[in-house]
Design a protein around this motif. Sequence first.
Motif, PDB file in Angstrom:
ATOM      1  N   LEU A 311      21.387  42.871  36.734  1.00 13.52           N
ATOM      2  CA  LEU A 311      20.332  42.506  37.673  1.00 13.52           C
ATOM      3  C   LEU A 311      20.346  41.031  38.022  1.00 13.52           C
ATOM      4  CD1 LEU A 311      17.713  44.883  36.134  1.00 13.52           C
ATOM      5  CD2 LEU A 311      19.071  45.210  38.189  1.00 13.52           C
ATOM      6  N   GLN A 312      20.872  40.203  37.133  1.00 17.38           N
ATOM      7  CA  GLN A 312      21.059  38.801  37.492  1.00 17.38           C
ATOM      8  C   GLN A 312      22.038  38.690  38.658  1.00 17.38           C
ATOM      9  OE1 GLN A 312      19.418  36.127  36.029  1.00 17.38           O
ATOM     10  NE2 GLN A 312      20.250  34.951  37.752  1.00 17.38           N
ATOM     11  N   ALA A 313      23.024  39.585  38.702  1.00 16.60           N
ATOM     12  CA  ALA A 313      23.978  39.563  39.816  1.00 16.60           C
ATOM     13  C   ALA A 313      23.275  39.855  41.134  1.00 16.60           C
ATOM     14  CB  ALA A 313      25.095  40.574  39.566  1.00 16.60           C
ATOM     15  N   HIS A 314      22.344  40.822  41.138  1.00 18.82           N
ATOM     16  CA  HIS A 314      21.583  41.097  42.350  1.00 18.82           C
ATOM     17  C   HIS A 314      20.738  39.898  42.749  1.00 18.82           C
ATOM     18  CE1 HIS A 314      22.521  45.308  43.060  1.00 18.82           C
ATOM     19  NE2 HIS A 314      22.447  45.510  41.764  1.00 18.82           N
ATOM     20  N   TYR A 315      20.126  39.250  41.766  1.00 17.94           N
ATOM     21  CA  TYR A 315      19.331  38.048  42.031  1.00 17.94           C
ATOM     22  C   TYR A 315      20.207  36.980  42.687  1.00 17.94           C
ATOM     23  CZ  TYR A 315      16.414  33.927  41.176  1.00 17.94           C
ATOM     24  OH  TYR A 315      15.686  32.771  41.340  1.00 17.94           O
ATOM     25  N   ASP A 316      21.376  36.715  42.093  1.00 19.35           N
ATOM     26  CA  ASP A 316      22.243  35.652  42.595  1.00 19.35           C
ATOM     27  C   ASP A 316      22.751  35.953  44.005  1.00 19.35           C
ATOM     28  OD1 ASP A 316      21.888  34.286  40.248  1.00 19.35           O
ATOM     29  OD2 ASP A 316      23.779  34.954  39.348  1.00 19.35           O
ATOM     30  N   ALA A 317      23.063  37.227  44.267  1.00 14.31           N
ATOM     31  CA  ALA A 317      23.546  37.595  45.603  1.00 14.31           C
ATOM     32  C   ALA A 317      22.466  37.359  46.655  1.00 14.31           C
ATOM     33  CB  ALA A 317      23.987  39.053  45.617  1.00 14.31           C
ATOM     34  N   LEU A 318      21.238  37.776  46.373  1.00 19.32           N
ATOM     35  CA  LEU A 318      20.150  37.571  47.320  1.00 19.32           C
ATOM     36  C   LEU A 318      19.818  36.088  47.447  1.00 19.32           C
ATOM     37  CD1 LEU A 318      18.007  38.661  49.236  1.00 19.32           C
ATOM     38  CD2 LEU A 318      16.527  39.092  47.250  1.00 19.32           C
ATOM     39  N   ALA A 319      19.845  35.353  46.342  1.00 17.66           N
ATOM     40  CA  ALA A 319      19.568  33.912  46.392  1.00 17.66           C
ATOM     41  C   ALA A 319      20.602  33.188  47.246  1.00 17.66           C
ATOM     42  CB  ALA A 319      19.536  33.337  44.980  1.00 17.66           C
ATOM     43  N   ASP A 320      21.878  33.566  47.117  1.00 13.11           N
ATOM     44  CA  ASP A 320      22.927  32.961  47.945  1.00 13.11           C
ATOM     45  C   ASP A 320      22.679  33.232  49.425  1.00 13.11           C
ATOM     46  OD1 ASP A 320      24.336  31.673  46.001  1.00 13.11           O
ATOM     47  OD2 ASP A 320      26.164  32.873  46.216  1.00 13.11           O
ATOM     48  N   PHE A 321      22.268  34.460  49.732  1.00  7.86           N
ATOM     49  CA  PHE A 321      21.956  34.798  51.124  1.00  7.86           C
ATOM     50  C   PHE A 321      20.809  33.923  51.630  1.00  7.86           C
ATOM     51  CE2 PHE A 321      19.106  37.154  53.967  1.00  7.86           C
ATOM     52  CZ  PHE A 321      19.944  37.356  55.054  1.00  7.86           C
ATOM     53  N   CYS A 322      19.738  33.819  50.876  1.00  9.25           N
ATOM     54  CA  CYS A 322      18.583  33.022  51.308  1.00  9.25           C
ATOM     55  C   CYS A 322      18.966  31.553  51.480  1.00  9.25           C
ATOM     56  CB  CYS A 322      17.443  33.165  50.305  1.00  9.25           C
ATOM     57  SG  CYS A 322      16.689  34.806  50.260  1.00  9.25           S
ATOM     58  N   ASP A 323      19.787  31.025  50.574  1.00  6.42           N
ATOM     59  CA  ASP A 323      20.237  29.642  50.699  1.00  6.42           C
ATOM     60  C   ASP A 323      21.043  29.440  51.976  1.00  6.42           C
ATOM     61  OD1 ASP A 323      19.018  28.989  48.325  1.00  6.42           O
ATOM     62  OD2 ASP A 323      20.864  29.077  47.130  1.00  6.42           O
ATOM     63  N   ALA A 324      21.914  30.412  52.294  1.00  6.55           N
ATOM     64  CA  ALA A 324      22.713  30.305  53.518  1.00  6.55           C
ATOM     65  C   ALA A 324      21.830  30.307  54.752  1.00  6.55           C
ATOM     66  CB  ALA A 324      23.722  31.447  53.577  1.00  6.55           C
ATOM     67  N   ILE A 325      20.792  31.132  54.757  1.00  9.40           N
ATOM     68  CA  ILE A 325      19.885  31.180  55.908  1.00  9.40           C
ATOM     69  C   ILE A 325      19.195  29.838  56.087  1.00  9.40           C
ATOM     70  CG2 ILE A 325      17.804  32.283  56.838  1.00  9.40           C
ATOM     71  CD1 ILE A 325      20.469  33.955  56.815  1.00  9.40           C
ATOM     72  N   ARG A 326      18.742  29.248  54.993  1.00  9.36           N
ATOM     73  CA  ARG A 326      18.075  27.951  55.081  1.00  9.36           C
ATOM     74  C   ARG A 326      18.998  26.878  55.651  1.00  9.36           C
ATOM     75  NH1 ARG A 326      16.578  29.383  49.816  1.00  9.36           N
ATOM     76  NH2 ARG A 326      14.412  30.093  49.655  1.00  9.36           N
ATOM     77  N   GLU A 327      20.262  26.934  55.246  1.00  4.65           N
ATOM     78  CA  GLU A 327      21.215  25.901  55.640  1.00  4.65           C
ATOM     79  C   GLU A 327      21.889  26.181  56.973  1.00  4.65           C
ATOM     80  OE1 GLU A 327      21.521  23.080  54.020  1.00  4.65           O
ATOM     81  OE2 GLU A 327      20.011  23.797  52.605  1.00  4.65           O
ATOM     82  N   GLY A 328      21.570  27.319  57.590  1.00  2.03           N
ATOM     83  CA  GLY A 328      22.225  27.671  58.844  1.00  2.03           C
ATOM     84  C   GLY A 328      23.680  28.018  58.685  1.00  2.03           C
ATOM     85  N   GLU A 329      24.048  28.536  57.521  1.00  4.96           N
ATOM     86  CA  GLU A 329      25.428  28.895  57.224  1.00  4.96           C
ATOM     87  C   GLU A 329      25.620  30.408  57.290  1.00  4.96           C
ATOM     88  OE1 GLU A 329      27.832  26.778  56.632  1.00  4.96           O
ATOM     89  OE2 GLU A 329      26.715  24.906  56.388  1.00  4.96           O
ATOM     90  N   ARG A 330      26.869  30.807  57.455  1.00  6.51           N
ATOM     91  CA  ARG A 330      27.191  32.223  57.370  1.00  6.51           C
ATOM     92  C   ARG A 330      26.976  32.697  55.942  1.00  6.51           C
ATOM     93  NH1 ARG A 330      30.130  35.293  60.709  1.00  6.51           N
ATOM     94  NH2 ARG A 330      30.955  33.460  61.792  1.00  6.51           N
ATOM     95  N   PRO A 331      26.363  33.864  55.718  1.00  7.39           N
ATOM     96  CA  PRO A 331      26.186  34.360  54.352  1.00  7.39           C
ATOM     97  C   PRO A 331      27.528  34.471  53.631  1.00  7.39           C
ATOM     98  CG  PRO A 331      24.839  35.626  55.869  1.00  7.39           C
ATOM     99  CD  PRO A 331      25.705  34.730  56.714  1.00  7.39           C
ATOM    100  N   PRO A 332      27.570  34.160  52.336  1.00  4.30           N
ATOM    101  CA  PRO A 332      28.844  34.174  51.608  1.00  4.30           C
ATOM    102  C   PRO A 332      29.497  35.551  51.546  1.00  4.30           C
ATOM    103  CG  PRO A 332      26.996  33.864  50.119  1.00  4.30           C
ATOM    104  CD  PRO A 332      26.453  33.723  51.497  1.00  4.30           C
TER     105      PRO A 332
END
Length: 373
Positions: A311-332
């Motif tokens: 479940l930490q993996a699910h957390y990290d995947a969603l967190a990476d997506f949210c970080d990309a949205i904030r930064e205006g980057e393509r999701p990893p």
Amino acid sequence: MALPFLHRWTDSDALSLGLLGVGNIGMVHLKSAVAMPAVDVVAAADARPENRARARNDGVSRTYDDYEALLDAEALDAAVVALPPFLHADAVERAAEAGVDVFVEKPLARSTAEADRLLETAREAGIAVGVDHTLRYQPDMMGVKEAYDEGGVGHVPYASITRLNDHPLGRPPAGDAPPEWPMDPEAAGGGSLVELGVHCFDVLEWLFGDLEIKDASMGRTLETEAEDAATVLMNAPETGTTITLHCGTYQWEQLPEVNTRLRLEGVTGTISNREHLPTNFYAGAATSALSNVASRFTSDEPDVFGPTFYLQAHYDALADFCDAIREGERPPVDGEDGRRTLALAETAYELAAADAAADADDPDGLEAPEVSP
């Protein structure tokens, strides 16, 4: 490289997130999101009253019985699409109309044709699409990649990956009947290969680059409409690696056992994901499993973050997506990644079907081979 059309999120406060679907995996995403800094889970939608009640118990103030109603009523920056696969394309289309970036549970769609329509809709609307391919976020898989990239085992001529669980039937004795859609290949997009194999394809491409499917077979260990076992032979041209993949939904998965195996056979040694399991995983998972069993008798909610290895993996995947949205980057892990895994699955299905048809035409293998003059 930053994508200008993704710079819509400018609020200095938390990113506003909605959950479209809060069943089993939707609740995992919900619990992940509410634990994240700078993320505000404002609403959730689900057709089942008990799921909406669980979401409210976990702090979601507004719930809806229809995801379209949520998208119409709420001002969101992003949404998690945790609906059955046959609803993914429609949900992304509705989110695109609202200008909402989406994080889509795998599989991205039921076919590459459906994925192409989904991604074109997203491009036209200027929204980002992320996909929840979490295997690459697990610490054991990250450990394998780090060891491989360091080059300690040299060239890897052969690799294998196996992923097994009991989806969607669950461990006996059965309580409630399983949901209908996972048992329906038309609704789900396929069987075990779509449920589990797409995760394996994603992590293998992450390791070895583009893959070529050479052969495949599908099996039905149980009496199900879709395959509950799939074996695929592949080649990675960039690294010259031959790979076998096996996935199946015929084996019970009971923590603390991990039913995922990845082995890289290098010329100077072997790398296995078993070598990179967190040292506290088995103790933590076993404790959590016992706690969750006890919760059935005390009416407490199970601790879904207990087996943190997954479940930490699910957390990290969603967190990476949210970080990309904030930064205006393509999701990893973006929509094109999700589409590629579907393309590999489709090729495997086609090869397996062709082999099955050939076996049906010549069941005894007696047809004379063609001889070149």
